[in-house]
Design a protein around this motif. Structure first.
Motif, PDB file in Angstrom:
ATOM      1  N   GLU A 146      17.212  -1.595 -29.991  1.00 35.91           N
ATOM      2  CA  GLU A 146      18.341  -2.438 -29.600  1.00 35.91           C
ATOM      3  C   GLU A 146      19.180  -2.846 -30.812  1.00 35.91           C
ATOM      4  N   ASP A 147      18.528  -3.129 -31.936  1.00 36.38           N
ATOM      5  CA  ASP A 147      19.257  -3.523 -33.143  1.00 36.38           C
ATOM      6  C   ASP A 147      20.027  -2.338 -33.726  1.00 36.38           C
ATOM      7  N   PHE A 148      19.414  -1.171 -33.686  1.00 35.64           N
ATOM      8  CA  PHE A 148      20.093   0.039 -34.166  1.00 35.64           C
ATOM      9  C   PHE A 148      21.340   0.305 -33.333  1.00 35.64           C
ATOM     10  N   GLU A 149      21.200   0.240 -32.022  1.00 39.25           N
ATOM     11  CA  GLU A 149      22.327   0.500 -31.142  1.00 39.25           C
ATOM     12  C   GLU A 149      23.443  -0.515 -31.354  1.00 39.25           C
ATOM     13  N   GLN A 150      23.094  -1.764 -31.569  1.00 37.32           N
ATOM     14  CA  GLN A 150      24.106  -2.788 -31.787  1.00 37.32           C
ATOM     15  C   GLN A 150      24.867  -2.535 -33.084  1.00 37.32           C
ATOM     16  N   ARG A 151      24.180  -2.069 -34.113  1.00 44.22           N
ATOM     17  CA  ARG A 151      24.862  -1.743 -35.372  1.00 44.22           C
ATOM     18  C   ARG A 151      25.814  -0.573 -35.191  1.00 44.22           C
ATOM     19  N   VAL A 152      25.419   0.406 -34.391  1.00 41.88           N
ATOM     20  CA  VAL A 152      26.310   1.540 -34.114  1.00 41.88           C
ATOM     21  C   VAL A 152      27.569   1.058 -33.410  1.00 41.88           C
ATOM     22  N   ILE A 153      27.408   0.148 -32.466  1.00 37.18           N
ATOM     23  CA  ILE A 153      28.557  -0.364 -31.718  1.00 37.18           C
ATOM     24  C   ILE A 153      29.479  -1.182 -32.613  1.00 37.18           C
ATOM     25  N   GLU A 154      28.908  -2.030 -33.450  1.00 39.37           N
ATOM     26  CA  GLU A 154      29.712  -2.992 -34.208  1.00 39.37           C
ATOM     27  C   GLU A 154      30.255  -2.444 -35.519  1.00 39.37           C
ATOM     28  N   ASP A 155      29.606  -1.452 -36.089  1.00 40.55           N
ATOM     29  CA  ASP A 155      29.949  -0.980 -37.423  1.00 40.55           C
ATOM     30  C   ASP A 155      30.357   0.483 -37.366  1.00 40.55           C
ATOM     31  N   ALA A 156      31.671   0.741 -37.462  1.00 40.19           N
ATOM     32  CA  ALA A 156      32.181   2.102 -37.342  1.00 40.19           C
ATOM     33  C   ALA A 156      31.646   3.009 -38.446  1.00 40.19           C
ATOM     34  N   ALA A 157      31.528   2.469 -39.659  1.00 38.37           N
ATOM     35  CA  ALA A 157      31.025   3.278 -40.771  1.00 38.37           C
ATOM     36  C   ALA A 157      29.559   3.639 -40.553  1.00 38.37           C
ATOM     37  N   PHE A 158      28.774   2.682 -40.087  1.00 39.09           N
ATOM     38  CA  PHE A 158      27.368   2.945 -39.780  1.00 39.09           C
ATOM     39  C   PHE A 158      27.265   3.983 -38.663  1.00 39.09           C
ATOM     40  N   ALA A 159      28.116   3.861 -37.646  1.00 37.54           N
ATOM     41  CA  ALA A 159      28.112   4.818 -36.541  1.00 37.54           C
ATOM     42  C   ALA A 159      28.453   6.221 -37.026  1.00 37.54           C
ATOM     43  N   LYS A 160      29.408   6.310 -37.945  1.00 40.53           N
ATOM     44  CA  LYS A 160      29.798   7.623 -38.462  1.00 40.53           C
ATOM     45  C   LYS A 160      28.648   8.278 -39.204  1.00 40.53           C
ATOM     46  N   ASN A 161      27.881   7.486 -39.942  1.00 39.42           N
ATOM     47  CA  ASN A 161      26.774   8.026 -40.737  1.00 39.42           C
ATOM     48  C   ASN A 161      25.528   8.302 -39.899  1.00 39.42           C
ATOM     49  N   TRP A 162      25.245   7.421 -38.943  1.00 39.62           N
ATOM     50  CA  TRP A 162      23.950   7.469 -38.271  1.00 39.62           C
ATOM     51  C   TRP A 162      24.018   7.674 -36.769  1.00 39.62           C
ATOM     52  N   GLY A 163      25.210   7.682 -36.215  1.00 43.74           N
ATOM     53  CA  GLY A 163      25.339   7.902 -34.772  1.00 43.74           C
ATOM     54  C   GLY A 163      25.655   9.329 -34.396  1.00 43.74           C
ATOM     55  N   GLU A 164      25.759  10.200 -35.398  1.00 41.00           N
ATOM     56  CA  GLU A 164      26.129  11.584 -35.144  1.00 41.00           C
ATOM     57  C   GLU A 164      24.940  12.406 -34.644  1.00 41.00           C
ATOM     58  N   LEU A 165      25.218  13.299 -33.723  1.00 42.72           N
ATOM     59  CA  LEU A 165      24.201  14.179 -33.157  1.00 42.72           C
ATOM     60  C   LEU A 165      24.360  15.627 -33.620  1.00 42.72           C
ATOM     61  N   GLY A 166      25.396  15.907 -34.389  1.00 44.51           N
ATOM     62  CA  GLY A 166      25.680  17.296 -34.735  1.00 44.51           C
ATOM     63  C   GLY A 166      26.497  17.954 -33.621  1.00 44.51           C
ATOM     64  N   PRO A 167      26.763  19.252 -33.729  1.00 44.36           N
ATOM     65  CA  PRO A 167      27.675  19.931 -32.790  1.00 44.36           C
ATOM     66  C   PRO A 167      27.024  20.241 -31.449  1.00 44.36           C
ATOM     67  N   VAL A 168      26.645  19.198 -30.719  1.00 49.81           N
ATOM     68  CA  VAL A 168      25.956  19.367 -29.439  1.00 49.81           C
ATOM     69  C   VAL A 168      26.956  19.597 -28.307  1.00 49.81           C
ATOM     70  N   TYR A 169      26.420  19.993 -27.176  1.00 54.54           N
ATOM     71  CA  TYR A 169      27.113  20.198 -25.908  1.00 54.54           C
ATOM     72  C   TYR A 169      28.644  20.203 -25.956  1.00 54.54           C
ATOM     73  N   GLY A 170      29.257  19.012 -25.861  1.00 55.17           N
ATOM     74  CA  GLY A 170      30.699  18.936 -25.714  1.00 55.17           C
ATOM     75  C   GLY A 170      31.463  19.623 -26.825  1.00 55.17           C
ATOM     76  N   LYS A 171      30.949  19.550 -28.055  1.00 58.62           N
ATOM     77  CA  LYS A 171      31.618  20.225 -29.173  1.00 58.62           C
ATOM     78  C   LYS A 171      31.709  21.717 -28.905  1.00 58.62           C
ATOM     79  N   GLN A 172      30.638  22.301 -28.393  1.00 56.54           N
ATOM     80  CA  GLN A 172      30.660  23.729 -28.103  1.00 56.54           C
ATOM     81  C   GLN A 172      31.525  24.025 -26.879  1.00 56.54           C
ATOM     82  N   TRP A 173      31.525  23.116 -25.917  1.00 60.87           N
ATOM     83  CA  TRP A 173      32.290  23.337 -24.686  1.00 60.87           C
ATOM     84  C   TRP A 173      33.791  23.367 -24.930  1.00 60.87           C
ATOM     85  N   VAL A 174      34.285  22.452 -25.752  1.00 55.30           N
ATOM     86  CA  VAL A 174      35.748  22.324 -25.879  1.00 55.30           C
ATOM     87  C   VAL A 174      36.273  22.670 -27.270  1.00 55.30           C
ATOM     88  N   ASP A 175      35.376  22.970 -28.210  1.00 53.66           N
ATOM     89  CA  ASP A 175      35.836  23.281 -29.567  1.00 53.66           C
ATOM     90  C   ASP A 175      34.865  24.229 -30.266  1.00 53.66           C
TER      91      ASP A 175
END
Length: 319
Positions: free
Chosen positions: A113-142
């Motif tokens: 819950e604390d990790f998820e809240q940091r992803v929501i509140e902190d854009a820089a943290f989300a950019k570093n740690w919320g990424e999943l790599g080129p999964v599903y949608g990336k391959q579908w549309v790009d």
């Protein structure tokens, strides 16, 4: 294995799912797997569901959180690879993988819950740690391409929007056998948090003109029947309905095909509880509008009616 008996006029379509679950639990091979949990598994399975008259394969023997599945499908269509938009909509189904990566890298035993809240509140943290790599949608549309440059080296080319191409091909060449959306990009698998499980969607047009029906076959290389498959069936049905609406066709049949089709050994309580229940009711899925493109659907455009599931059944996700 022999595929479960298809639905008939007097047999609820959900029995296919329950038959498959029972067969795996009683006859599946015990296998070691990537997660270390272990599974009972069979190989090569198929389910079929009629999507006509707003029918939708939404399980009634347990509560399926279809709103999360719908938001996930809309997220795929944006091409996003970060969990932040999902978390902002209250969808937590992709948190386990980046959370595991963050804990391993930082050594911090942070609560989910604390990790998820940091992803929501902190854009820089989300950019570093919320990424999943080129999964599903990336391959579908790009889907990435590379072009041979004048200097003799390859350079990045324009991405391929497979979804848009399939919508167009369904309109202009409905008899084609190439209406395919593919997620299995071999060159990028090692960069994905999880290689695509529901990897290939193929569409097929039956009939002509005003009677044309759009069918979809989803091939899933790996399927967690207890937790993943209920989401996958609803998501594929929703995608098929949106594709049909965008191409002016009636919804036809959803055919689901599984490769390694399994139940985790630590899902005993869920499996036993669900197999003790009987399906009932006939949920319906409606789209309240047809926007200009398939990429313009909003969650508010999706309506589920007559869904009265039995109680929630929970089990741990194997990561």
């Amino acid at each position: 294995m022999t595929s479960p008996a298809p639905a008939t006029a007097d047999r609820h379509p959900e029995w296919q799912y329950l038959d498959l679950m029972r067969h795996i639990w009683e006859h599946g091979d015990k296998r070691k797997d990537r997660t270390g949990v272990g599974t009972r598994s069979v190989f090569g399975t198929m389910l079929r569901f009629d999507l006509g008259d707003d029918r939708v394969p939404l399980l009634t023997t347990k509560h399926v959180f279809w709103k999360a599945a719908a938001r996930e499908m809309l997220w795929f269509l944006t091409g996003s690879t970060n969990i932040r938009p999902l978390l902002q909509d209250g969808v937590r189904i992709w948190s386990d993988w980046p959370l595991k990566k963050y804990r391993q890298a930082s050594g911090e035993d942070i609560a989910q819950e604390d990790f998820e809240q940091r992803v929501i509140e902190d854009a820089a943290f989300a950019k570093n740690w919320g990424e999943l790599g080129p999964v599903y949608g990336k391959q579908w549309v790009d889907w990435p391409t590379y072009e041979y440059g004048p200097d003799g080296k390859y350079q990045k080319g324009p991405g391929i929007n497979q979804v848009a191409q399939v919508v167009e091909s369904l309109k202009t060449n409905p008899g084609s056998r190439r209406h395919i959306i593919e997620g299995w990009n071999v060159a990028e698998l090692d960069r994905m948090a999880l290689p695509p499980c529901h990897k290939t969607y193929q569409f097929h047009v039956a009939g002509e003109g005003a009677d044309a029906r759009l069918n979809c076959l989803l091939y899933q290389r790996s399927c967690d029947v207890a937790l993943g498959l209920p989401f996958n069936l609803f998501g594929a049905a929703l995608l098929t309905r949106m594709m049909a609406a965008q191409t002016g066709m009636k919804p036809g049949e959803l055919v689901w095909s599984g490769g390694d089709t399994h139940l985790y050994l630590n899902h005993t309580e869920l499996v036993q509880a669900q197999l003790a229940r009987e399906p009932e009711g006939a949920p319906r899925l409606a789209l309240t509008q047809v926007p200009p493109s398939i990429f313009d659907y909003a969650f508010e455009d999706i309506e589920v009616r007559d869904y009265h599931p039995q109680g929630v059944l929970r089990a741990p996700v194997a990561v």
